[in-house]
Design an enzyme around this catalytic site. Sequence first.
Site, PDB file in Angstrom:
ATOM      1  N   LYS A  53       0.651 138.068  31.214  1.00  9.86           N
ATOM      2  CA  LYS A  53       1.720 137.927  31.117  1.00  9.86           C
ATOM      3  C   LYS A  53       2.286 136.547  31.750  1.00  9.86           C
ATOM      4  O   LYS A  53       3.178 135.616  31.825  1.00  9.86           O
ATOM      5  CB  LYS A  53       2.674 138.750  32.085  1.00  9.86           C
ATOM      6  CG  LYS A  53       2.923 140.455  31.277  1.00  9.86           C
ATOM      7  CD  LYS A  53       3.032 140.883  32.263  1.00  9.86           C
ATOM      8  CE  LYS A  53       3.562 142.612  31.350  1.00  9.86           C
ATOM      9  NZ  LYS A  53       3.120 143.608  32.211  1.00  9.86           N
ATOM     10  N   GLN A  97       4.960 146.477  37.386  1.00  6.32           N
ATOM     11  CA  GLN A  97       3.329 146.771  37.035  1.00  6.32           C
ATOM     12  C   GLN A  97       3.363 148.281  36.998  1.00  6.32           C
ATOM     13  O   GLN A  97       3.409 148.449  38.646  1.00  6.32           O
ATOM     14  CB  GLN A  97       2.391 145.974  36.833  1.00  6.32           C
ATOM     15  CG  GLN A  97       1.347 146.474  36.119  1.00  6.32           C
ATOM     16  CD  GLN A  97       1.912 145.909  34.335  1.00  6.32           C
ATOM     17  OE1 GLN A  97       2.416 145.110  34.398  1.00  6.32           O
ATOM     18  NE2 GLN A  97       1.095 146.901  34.153  1.00  6.32           N
ATOM     19  N   ASP A 120      11.866 144.562  32.057  1.00  2.00           N
ATOM     20  CA  ASP A 120      11.423 145.475  31.157  1.00  2.00           C
ATOM     21  C   ASP A 120      12.725 145.993  30.290  1.00  2.00           C
ATOM     22  O   ASP A 120      12.447 147.063  29.404  1.00  2.00           O
ATOM     23  CB  ASP A 120      10.785 146.648  31.863  1.00  2.00           C
ATOM     24  CG  ASP A 120       9.522 145.882  32.105  1.00  2.00           C
ATOM     25  OD1 ASP A 120       8.729 146.092  31.919  1.00  2.00           O
ATOM     26  OD2 ASP A 120       9.076 146.167  33.889  1.00  2.00           O
TER      27      ASP A 120
HETATM   28  N1  GUN Z   1       2.571 148.759  31.836  1.00  2.00           N
HETATM   29  C1  GUN Z   1       1.984 149.139  31.176  1.00  2.00           C
HETATM   30  N2  GUN Z   1       2.858 149.157  30.543  1.00  2.00           N
HETATM   31  C2  GUN Z   1       4.161 148.203  30.714  1.00  2.00           C
HETATM   32  C3  GUN Z   1       5.307 147.162  31.072  1.00  2.00           C
HETATM   33  O1  GUN Z   1       5.221 147.303  30.073  1.00  2.00           O
HETATM   34  N3  GUN Z   1       5.898 147.399  32.219  1.00  2.00           N
HETATM   35  C4  GUN Z   1       6.094 147.381  32.811  1.00  2.00           C
HETATM   36  N4  GUN Z   1       6.453 147.663  34.224  1.00  2.00           N
HETATM   37  N5  GUN Z   1       4.433 148.168  33.539  1.00  2.00           N
HETATM   38  C5  GUN Z   1       3.896 148.397  32.342  1.00  2.00           C
END
Ligand code: GUN
Length: 305
Positions: A53, A97, A120
């Site tokens: 990211k 995360q 998200d």
């Molecule tokens: N863990 C795995 N995929 C994601 C995601 O898209 N967002 C978040 N916050 N955690 C994750």
Amino acid sequence: MSAVLLDGEAVAARVRAEVAERTARLRRMGVTAGLGTILVGDHAPSARYVAMKHADCAAVGIASIHEHLPATATQEEIEAVVARFNADDRVHAYLVQLPLPEGIDTERVLLAVDPAKDVDGLHPVNLGRLVMGAPGPIACTPAGIVELLAAFDVPVEGRHVVVIGRGLTIGRPLALLLAMKRPGCNAAVTVVHTGVKELGPLVREGDVVVAAAGQPGIVTADMVKPGAAVVGAGTSWQGRRLLSDVDDAVAEVAGFITPRIGGVGPMTRAMLLRNAVAAAEAAAGVRGSAHAAQPGSWGRRITPQ
Ligand code: GUN
């Protein structure tokens, strides 16, 4: 039949170019869009996702603000970082995360996130906005799937979409989105899941099938209407091998299909960037800013060459 590949990497590249233009415009206004990430513990896949990211952000001119807490961090310590990010004007949007270490109340942490900074799109306020059809950040994978289908001119409006899976991150918000009266949506939507006895007859009704169950090979060729579009959004790992919900033989029956790698994944990451820049634009008072999956965002066709 040999299905057209729904190349998510090609479409994501167009979305990244759009986001880069938007961050450049913000920079001319003296604003650097910023995405925050909070990682707790040393879960290796999570660390890799967060690193990706940050790399994506760097490529489109979004600053990354990262906080890494040890696996021993307490609920209060995590929430203190959330409170700091809520108050930090450099952090226009951020994510915690997941998964968080055992013993942490994840829901409590996520509820503490400022909904305006929820990149998200999974904060209850933003899920509620989606139910109401009100503007706001939309979960990245559902937004990416709708964008991908639109980019390839897959007929969705007025058609029957079968969503396999009812999870909070994909199936549930995707079903809501697809049923809305919006460009690229406006579909008849059926949601099926592990509680349904016979999937085959229902899935075979779908002009579009989205598999988001996280069960390898749950969609087999005999379940798919010839010519249907099939999107594999659910994945699971067998050791280091990425398994798809969609059996390989489906490509012989489908009209459109996502590749196992480079289908939905790049779209999810691109939508995160779009949600982040939209949050920065909103904070800067830019009018007409479009989050991922808002009218006017996927209304623009992004057709790969
Ligand atoms: N863990 C795995 N995929 C994601 C995601 O898209 N967002 C978040 N916050 N955690 C994750």
